[in-house]
Design a protein around this motif. Structure first.
Motif, PDB file in Angstrom:
ATOM      1  N   LEU A   1      24.437  75.229  27.729  1.00  9.82           N
ATOM      2  CA  LEU A   1      24.810  75.564  29.063  1.00  9.82           C
ATOM      3  C   LEU A   1      25.194  74.199  30.086  1.00  9.82           C
ATOM      4  N   SER A   2      24.261  73.380  29.908  1.00  9.61           N
ATOM      5  CA  SER A   2      24.328  72.270  30.536  1.00  9.61           C
ATOM      6  C   SER A   2      25.592  71.301  29.953  1.00  9.61           C
ATOM      7  N   LEU A   3      25.916  71.418  28.507  1.00  6.25           N
ATOM      8  CA  LEU A   3      26.897  70.823  27.995  1.00  6.25           C
ATOM      9  C   LEU A   3      28.462  71.464  28.340  1.00  6.25           C
ATOM     10  N   TRP A   4      28.524  72.629  28.666  1.00  8.36           N
ATOM     11  CA  TRP A   4      29.500  73.191  28.981  1.00  8.36           C
ATOM     12  C   TRP A   4      29.634  72.892  30.594  1.00  8.36           C
ATOM     13  N   GLN A  26      39.076  75.217  28.713  1.00  6.25           N
ATOM     14  CA  GLN A  26      37.796  75.265  28.803  1.00  6.25           C
ATOM     15  C   GLN A  26      37.676  76.157  30.174  1.00  6.25           C
ATOM     16  N   LEU A  27      38.061  75.450  31.221  1.00 10.44           N
ATOM     17  CA  LEU A  27      38.009  76.338  32.611  1.00 10.44           C
ATOM     18  C   LEU A  27      38.269  77.854  32.456  1.00 10.44           C
ATOM     19  N   ARG A  28      39.437  78.160  31.721  1.00 12.53           N
ATOM     20  CA  ARG A  28      39.753  79.551  31.558  1.00 12.53           C
ATOM     21  C   ARG A  28      39.008  80.497  30.617  1.00 12.53           C
ATOM     22  N   MET A  29      38.122  79.786  29.886  1.00 14.39           N
ATOM     23  CA  MET A  29      37.475  80.472  28.966  1.00 14.39           C
ATOM     24  C   MET A  29      36.290  80.748  29.426  1.00 14.39           C
ATOM     25  N   VAL A  30      35.698  79.924  30.372  1.00 11.04           N
ATOM     26  CA  VAL A  30      34.440  80.205  31.268  1.00 11.04           C
ATOM     27  C   VAL A  30      34.667  81.334  32.134  1.00 11.04           C
ATOM     28  N   GLN A  31      35.779  81.131  32.961  1.00 11.72           N
ATOM     29  CA  GLN A  31      36.374  81.940  34.005  1.00 11.72           C
ATOM     30  C   GLN A  31      36.108  83.611  33.302  1.00 11.72           C
ATOM     31  N   TRP A  32      36.710  83.502  32.191  1.00  9.05           N
ATOM     32  CA  TRP A  32      36.895  84.799  31.509  1.00  9.05           C
ATOM     33  C   TRP A  32      35.146  85.570  31.138  1.00  9.05           C
ATOM     34  N   ALA A  33      34.466  84.562  30.870  1.00  6.60           N
ATOM     35  CA  ALA A  33      33.206  84.796  30.421  1.00  6.60           C
ATOM     36  C   ALA A  33      32.737  85.399  31.550  1.00  6.60           C
ATOM     37  N   PHE A  34      32.685  84.546  32.726  1.00  7.95           N
ATOM     38  CA  PHE A  34      32.192  85.049  34.165  1.00  7.95           C
ATOM     39  C   PHE A  34      32.692  86.513  34.651  1.00  7.95           C
ATOM     40  N   LYS A  35      34.041  86.758  34.278  1.00  3.97           N
ATOM     41  CA  LYS A  35      34.541  87.845  34.650  1.00  3.97           C
ATOM     42  C   LYS A  35      33.890  89.049  33.760  1.00  3.97           C
ATOM     43  N   VAL A  36      33.449  88.796  32.536  1.00 10.04           N
ATOM     44  CA  VAL A  36      32.694  89.842  31.911  1.00 10.04           C
ATOM     45  C   VAL A  36      31.336  90.159  32.413  1.00 10.04           C
ATOM     46  N   ILE A  37      30.719  88.991  32.685  1.00  7.84           N
ATOM     47  CA  ILE A  37      29.669  89.244  33.415  1.00  7.84           C
ATOM     48  C   ILE A  37      29.541  89.968  34.594  1.00  7.84           C
ATOM     49  N   LEU A  38      30.529  89.786  35.329  1.00 15.81           N
ATOM     50  CA  LEU A  38      30.613  90.604  36.598  1.00 15.81           C
ATOM     51  C   LEU A  38      30.993  92.142  36.197  1.00 15.81           C
ATOM     52  N   VAL A  39      31.656  92.344  35.256  1.00 18.89           N
ATOM     53  CA  VAL A  39      31.897  93.725  34.891  1.00 18.89           C
ATOM     54  C   VAL A  39      30.554  94.330  34.223  1.00 18.89           C
ATOM     55  N   LEU A  40      29.913  93.726  33.491  1.00 21.02           N
ATOM     56  CA  LEU A  40      28.789  94.047  32.852  1.00 21.02           C
ATOM     57  C   LEU A  40      27.724  94.616  33.877  1.00 21.02           C
TER      58      LEU A  40
END
Length: 248
Positions: free
Chosen positions: A110-113, A40-54
């Motif tokens: 989001l709060s669940l994550w 779960q940590l790595r999935m969220v980190q991946w999503a955050f990195k995508v947000i930074l790229v966008l």
């Protein structure tokens, strides 16, 4: 506006697709808790990195070697933007929970994550509940989970990057009582991504600097007494240094 729209669409899609994924991760955690946590940590980190790229964020990281990889820590940083969380969490080497305001509990999915990733929700108007939150953070650190807190209590809206709100002394209790090192973080430029010209997301050069670990038990009696201000001064020194660096 187009970048903001892309970010919103991506986050919405991620949260919707994440519903069945969270269920599967919950099943896995029943037998393999650590594996599910890391996944779960790595999935969220991946999503955050995508947000930074966008968002067009160009990130310069300084002092990352100061972050221990083999022990939990308490990250302490200045706070000027929602992107502070996205940027710093994307780089956490181990399980890390963030202390957030309790209003985040009202955000569906989001709060669940956040709960699954050991984030804690602080009620600033209730001292008793706030103490419970800090005690939970101490317990999580003792069980190997790093924590992160922004001791200003809210986002600073000062024009100058080097102007911070006072640090709340109780914020450092998690490190004081658990004995873990404090990792000061200094962020420059994050408010320029969104907050300074909302609703437009602007490509921005951001600097993230990690200071040397602070071991509270090794400090003088006076510094221990004012550990919040001591840490604030360390971050202020880094921010002042960053203000002399080129940002384009």
């Amino acid at each position: 506006m187009i970048r903001l729209i892309f970010v919103i669409l991506f986050v919405a899609l991620y949260l919707i697709i994440g519903i069945p994924i969270l269920f599967v991760e919950w099943l896995v955690s029943k037998k393999f808790r650590y594996a599910a946590d890391i996944s779960q940590l790595r999935m969220v980190q991946w999503a955050f990195k995508v947000i930074l790229v966008l968002s067009g964020v160009h990130l310069t990281v300084i002092g990352e070697e100061n972050v221990p990889k083999d022990t939990p820590v308490l990250y302490v940083g200045n706070h000027r933007s929602f992107f502070d969380i996205i940027i710093t969490y994307a780089r956490c080497p181990r399980l890390t929970g963030y202390v957030a305001k309790d209003s985040m509990l009202k955000v569906p999915l989001l709060s669940l994550w956040m709960k699954r990733l050991y984030c804690l929700f602080l009620n600033r108007s209730d001292v008793k509940e706030g103490l419970k939150t800090i005690l939970t953070g101490i317990d999580q650190i003792k069980h190997g989970i790093s924590m992160c807190i922004f001791p200003e209590g809210t986002r600073s809206k000062n024009k100058s990057e080097t102007e911070m709100l006072p640090f709340k002394e109780g914020s450092l209790k998690m490190a004081e009582k658990s004995g873990c090192p404090v990792i000061p973080m200094a962020l420059t430029g994050t408010a320029d991504i969104l907050e300074n010209h909302f609703p437009r997301i602007k490509p921005t050069h951001v600097i993230l600097e990690y200071g040397e670990p602070i071991y509270i038990k090794e400090l003088s009696k006076e510094d221990k007494k004012h550990i919040g201000n001591y840490t604030r001064e360390k971050i202020l020194t880094m921010l002042e240094k960053q203000s002399t660096l080129p940002r384009s």
